[in-house]
Motif scaffolding. Sequence first.
Motif, PDB file in Angstrom:
ATOM      1  N   ILE A   1       0.856  -1.180   0.000  1.00  0.00           N
ATOM      2  CA  ILE A   1       0.000   0.000   0.000  1.00  0.00           C
ATOM      3  C   ILE A   1       0.894   1.233   0.000  1.00  0.00           C
ATOM      4  O   ILE A   1       1.709   1.418   0.905  1.00  0.00           O
TER       5      ILE A   1
ATOM      6  N   TRP B   1       0.916   8.965  -2.115  1.00  0.00           N
ATOM      7  CA  TRP B   1       0.838   9.772  -3.346  1.00  0.00           C
ATOM      8  C   TRP B   1       2.038  10.698  -3.549  1.00  0.00           C
ATOM      9  O   TRP B   1       2.135  11.356  -4.561  1.00  0.00           O
TER      10      TRP B   1
ATOM     11  N   LEU C   1       7.947   4.864  -4.470  1.00  0.00           N
ATOM     12  CA  LEU C   1       7.620   4.195  -3.200  1.00  0.00           C
ATOM     13  C   LEU C   1       6.861   2.893  -3.400  1.00  0.00           C
ATOM     14  O   LEU C   1       6.929   1.998  -2.552  1.00  0.00           O
TER      15      LEU C   1
ATOM     16  N   PRO D   1      -2.167   1.467  -4.860  1.00  0.00           N
ATOM     17  CA  PRO D   1      -1.544   2.789  -4.806  1.00  0.00           C
ATOM     18  C   PRO D   1      -2.541   3.804  -4.263  1.00  0.00           C
ATOM     19  O   PRO D   1      -3.734   3.492  -4.107  1.00  0.00           O
TER      20      PRO D   1
ATOM     21  N   ARG E   1     -10.251   3.870  -3.138  1.00  0.00           N
ATOM     22  CA  ARG E   1     -10.070   4.612  -1.889  1.00  0.00           C
ATOM     23  C   ARG E   1      -9.492   3.723  -0.794  1.00  0.00           C
ATOM     24  O   ARG E   1      -9.926   2.569  -0.617  1.00  0.00           O
TER      25      ARG E   1
ATOM     26  N   GLY F   1      -8.423  -0.350   0.436  1.00  0.00           N
ATOM     27  CA  GLY F   1      -7.234  -0.653   1.238  1.00  0.00           C
ATOM     28  C   GLY F   1      -7.586  -1.453   2.477  1.00  0.00           C
ATOM     29  O   GLY F   1      -6.940  -2.428   2.844  1.00  0.00           O
TER      30      GLY F   1
ATOM     31  N   ALA G   1       0.558   7.731   6.218  1.00  0.00           N
ATOM     32  CA  ALA G   1       0.446   8.481   7.467  1.00  0.00           C
ATOM     33  C   ALA G   1       0.448   7.549   8.674  1.00  0.00           C
ATOM     34  O   ALA G   1      -0.019   6.403   8.602  1.00  0.00           O
TER      35      ALA G   1
ATOM     36  N   THR H   1      -2.895   6.148   9.633  1.00  0.00           N
ATOM     37  CA  THR H   1      -3.325   5.033   8.786  1.00  0.00           C
ATOM     38  C   THR H   1      -2.599   3.757   9.202  1.00  0.00           C
ATOM     39  O   THR H   1      -3.177   2.679   9.264  1.00  0.00           O
TER      40      THR H   1
ATOM     41  N   GLU I   1       6.459   2.438   6.856  1.00  0.00           N
ATOM     42  CA  GLU I   1       7.217   3.691   6.707  1.00  0.00           C
ATOM     43  C   GLU I   1       6.188   4.811   6.837  1.00  0.00           C
ATOM     44  O   GLU I   1       5.345   4.968   5.948  1.00  0.00           O
TER      45      GLU I   1
ATOM     46  N   GLY J   1       4.924   8.694   9.079  1.00  0.00           N
ATOM     47  CA  GLY J   1       5.142  10.138   9.033  1.00  0.00           C
ATOM     48  C   GLY J   1       6.451  10.567   9.671  1.00  0.00           C
ATOM     49  O   GLY J   1       7.191   9.753  10.227  1.00  0.00           O
ATOM     50  N   GLY J   2       6.726  11.856   9.592  1.00  0.00           N
ATOM     51  CA  GLY J   2       7.958  12.378  10.199  1.00  0.00           C
ATOM     52  C   GLY J   2       7.777  13.821  10.626  1.00  0.00           C
ATOM     53  O   GLY J   2       6.846  14.497  10.173  1.00  0.00           O
TER      54      GLY J   2
ATOM     55  N   PHE K   1       3.623  18.327   6.209  1.00  0.00           N
ATOM     56  CA  PHE K   1       3.809  17.690   4.887  1.00  0.00           C
ATOM     57  C   PHE K   1       3.603  18.713   3.762  1.00  0.00           C
ATOM     58  O   PHE K   1       2.960  18.455   2.746  1.00  0.00           O
TER      59      PHE K   1
HETATM   60  N1  LIG Z   1       8.138   7.072   5.928  1.00  0.00           N
HETATM   61  C1  LIG Z   1       8.053   7.159   4.620  1.00  0.00           C
HETATM   62  O1  LIG Z   1       8.913   6.637   3.867  1.00  0.00           O
HETATM   63  C2  LIG Z   1       6.893   7.890   3.989  1.00  0.00           C
HETATM   64  C3  LIG Z   1       6.943   8.091   2.609  1.00  0.00           C
HETATM   65  C4  LIG Z   1       5.887   8.795   2.012  1.00  0.00           C
HETATM   66  C5  LIG Z   1       4.801   9.271   2.751  1.00  0.00           C
HETATM   67  N2  LIG Z   1       4.806   9.051   4.085  1.00  0.00           N
HETATM   68  C6  LIG Z   1       3.703   9.581   4.894  1.00  0.00           C
HETATM   69  O2  LIG Z   1       2.458   9.423   4.186  1.00  0.00           O
HETATM   70  C7  LIG Z   1       1.606  10.533   4.459  1.00  0.00           C
HETATM   71  C8  LIG Z   1       1.153  11.164   3.168  1.00  0.00           C
HETATM   72  O3  LIG Z   1       0.773  10.153   2.253  1.00  0.00           O
HETATM   73  P1  LIG Z   1      -0.765   9.745   2.128  1.00  0.00           P
HETATM   74  O4  LIG Z   1      -1.647  10.920   2.358  1.00  0.00           O
HETATM   75  O5  LIG Z   1      -0.946   8.938   0.873  1.00  0.00           O
HETATM   76  O6  LIG Z   1      -0.953   8.773   3.362  1.00  0.00           O
HETATM   77  P2  LIG Z   1      -2.274   7.956   3.678  1.00  0.00           P
HETATM   78  O7  LIG Z   1      -1.960   7.204   4.892  1.00  0.00           O
HETATM   79  O8  LIG Z   1      -3.491   8.785   3.650  1.00  0.00           O
HETATM   80  O9  LIG Z   1      -2.416   6.950   2.418  1.00  0.00           O
HETATM   81  C9  LIG Z   1      -1.360   6.079   2.107  1.00  0.00           C
HETATM   82  C10 LIG Z   1      -1.954   4.880   1.396  1.00  0.00           C
HETATM   83  O10 LIG Z   1      -2.790   4.194   2.322  1.00  0.00           O
HETATM   84  C11 LIG Z   1      -4.081   3.989   1.770  1.00  0.00           C
HETATM   85  N3  LIG Z   1      -5.031   3.950   2.870  1.00  0.00           N
HETATM   86  C12 LIG Z   1      -5.678   4.980   3.460  1.00  0.00           C
HETATM   87  N4  LIG Z   1      -6.485   4.528   4.435  1.00  0.00           N
HETATM   88  C13 LIG Z   1      -6.335   3.170   4.484  1.00  0.00           C
HETATM   89  C14 LIG Z   1      -6.880   2.111   5.272  1.00  0.00           C
HETATM   90  N5  LIG Z   1      -7.772   2.349   6.226  1.00  0.00           N
HETATM   91  N6  LIG Z   1      -6.489   0.840   5.028  1.00  0.00           N
HETATM   92  C15 LIG Z   1      -5.574   0.569   4.065  1.00  0.00           C
HETATM   93  N7  LIG Z   1      -5.026   1.523   3.264  1.00  0.00           N
HETATM   94  C16 LIG Z   1      -5.406   2.801   3.488  1.00  0.00           C
HETATM   95  C17 LIG Z   1      -4.236   5.149   0.831  1.00  0.00           C
HETATM   96  O11 LIG Z   1      -5.229   4.881  -0.142  1.00  0.00           O
HETATM   97  C18 LIG Z   1      -2.855   5.230   0.221  1.00  0.00           C
HETATM   98  O12 LIG Z   1      -2.722   4.265  -0.801  1.00  0.00           O
HETATM   99  C19 LIG Z   1       2.434  11.492   5.289  1.00  0.00           C
HETATM  100  O13 LIG Z   1       2.154  11.283   6.658  1.00  0.00           O
HETATM  101  C20 LIG Z   1       3.867  11.074   5.024  1.00  0.00           C
HETATM  102  O14 LIG Z   1       4.741  11.374   6.066  1.00  0.00           O
HETATM  103  C21 LIG Z   1       5.824   8.377   4.732  1.00  0.00           C
END
Ligand SMILES: NC(=O)c1ccc[n+]([C@@H]2O[C@H](COP(=O)([O-])OP(=O)(O)OC[C@H]3O[C@@H](n4cnc5c(N)ncnc54)[C@H](O)[C@@H]3O)[C@@H](O)[C@H]2O)c1
Length: 486
Positions: free
Chosen positions: A152, A155, A161, A180, A211, A216, A233, A236, A254, A256-257, A392
């Motif tokens: 998973i 964006w 990633l 994705p 979604r 997911g 995040a 999540t 992996e 948030g930060g 972010f």
């Molecule tokens: N540590 C890292 O390497 C890294 C890299 C990139 C982004 N991030 C983090 O990701 C966040 C931004 O990315 P984002 O908005 O796509 O994150 P997000 O958590 O909203 O979504 C990430 C993925 O999870 C899916 N998702 C959302 N809810 C879910 C659920 N209940 N069950 C399963 N899958 C679900 C989304 O559709 C997406 O594909 C920021 O917090 C950022 O720090 C971390």
Amino acid sequence: MEFKGLIPCYVNGVFIDTGQYVNNINPVNGEVISQLCEATPALIDKAVNSATFAFKGAWGEMSVNQRCDLLHKVAERMIERQAEFIEAEIADTGKSLFQVETIDIPRGAANFNVFADMAKFTSGETFLTETPNGEKALNYSVNKPLGVVAVISPWNLPLLLATWKIAPALACGNCVILKPSEETSSTAMLLAQVMDEVGVPKGVFNLILGRGSIVGDYLTAHRGVDAVTFTGASATGQHIMRSVAQGVKPISFELGGKNSAIVFSDADLKKAIAGVTRSTFTNCGQVCLCTEKVYVHRDIAQAFIQGLKHSASQIKIGYPKEAGVFIGPLVSKAHQEKVLSYYQLAKDEGAEVIYGGGVPHFGDERDNGCYIEPTIITGLDDNARVNQEEIFGPICHISIFDEEDEVIRRANNTEYGLAAAIWTENLSRAHRVAPKLDVGIVWVNTWFLRDLRTAFGGVKLSGIGREGGQHSMRFYSEPTNICIKI
Ligand SMILES: NC(=O)c1ccc[n+]([C@@H]2O[C@H](COP(=O)([O-])OP(=O)(O)OC[C@H]3O[C@@H](n4cnc5c(N)ncnc54)[C@H](O)[C@@H]3O)[C@@H](O)[C@H]2O)c1
Ligand SMILES: N/C(=C\C=C\C=O)C(=O)O
């Protein structure tokens, strides 16, 4: 089958229009550019069954060399089709051509080459045992794939990633179901086309779209999924942890930060200003490794602040393919509103805005997009929400410090623990300070310089486990130890 304007799922070697759609929006101007086909529970079940069948069949019977040769072919074909990958990534994210062609797409392909090579040279372990009472035994381990792995991905660096996880998972012999982000599914569809073209057996790689809270959720909780690897995040991640608890499945997170850059008085000021500009504003601040907290030593604070302000003012914001553009828009209206709410919160909390703080005005279609100004603020307490919560976006807060121990304590005052950057020409200081930072990754006099063999990941709310090099090989396989009495 032509999918004009649609981004189909890909299950068991077939591209599928599911008949239910989610709009894909161009963040440059807010227009709908395509629609992704949202997967149904039945299609997700089919993906899991197909992956299981392939795991026990064609893929499971393939040798490591055969598997990895195919993955090298995937990388080769991605490079042949890189122009399409670049177009698709820009359409979904609005990010600059410079970034997409120097980072996103090359790394998308490199991930396959690096892990295909690594899998060929990853071995088990062997021990010749002699017990105190004189018994002898040969112990050796064999590494076996986990099975069906749900990937998973987020964006912000969509292709990079996703393939950062898909490549080692496949190289270790697993089958993959990729979900994705619904914001950025276009390059994932191109990847499915490439897998299909090079002859990755059906069921080995599956793409389900939609979604996260619906598709997911169903995928991570699915009984047929053997492991989940997630980037996104922290909230999540917490939710997914609950979903997989029932099956006690292996997870790699992996998350948030809230990353610091520490600029000591003995830093090369020019390098530090350029480096913090990159680490704060790259990808419009939408990189988990980006700097949101800057600590600068009092002796150089004014020179650094003026230098960073000038550097930020030189950043060109615009159309992705416009010459010299460094950053485009944020990924979506919702994210723009989130980041702007933090800009407002900072002002409400009494911050001084050194630069930016609002939305650029173009006087054209881009005013319907998700653009935002690079922003520098100061004057807030370390415990202010703006200094504790991940934003972010392209914003950093500057704090002044006096002592080394003080700045280490302040940089560690966060629930996150992903990355940090230290700027100092005194390398004794660098070697002393770096291990004291409660993070997974520390860069010294640089940022986001990547060796894919190294451990990548964070502590605390920033994640669970490490990926990269042998860390990925270990996560995507399980060793079985075999003891033979001699
Ligand atoms: N540590 C890292 O390497 C890294 C890299 C990139 C982004 N991030 C983090 O990701 C966040 C931004 O990315 P984002 O908005 O796509 O994150 P997000 O958590 O909203 O979504 C990430 C993925 O999870 C899916 N998702 C959302 N809810 C879910 C659920 N209940 N069950 C399963 N899958 C679900 C989304 O559709 C997406 O594909 C920021 O917090 C950022 O720090 C971390
Ligand atoms: N995982 C990696 C980068 C993560 C970036 C986060 O936004 C990488 O460079 O391998």
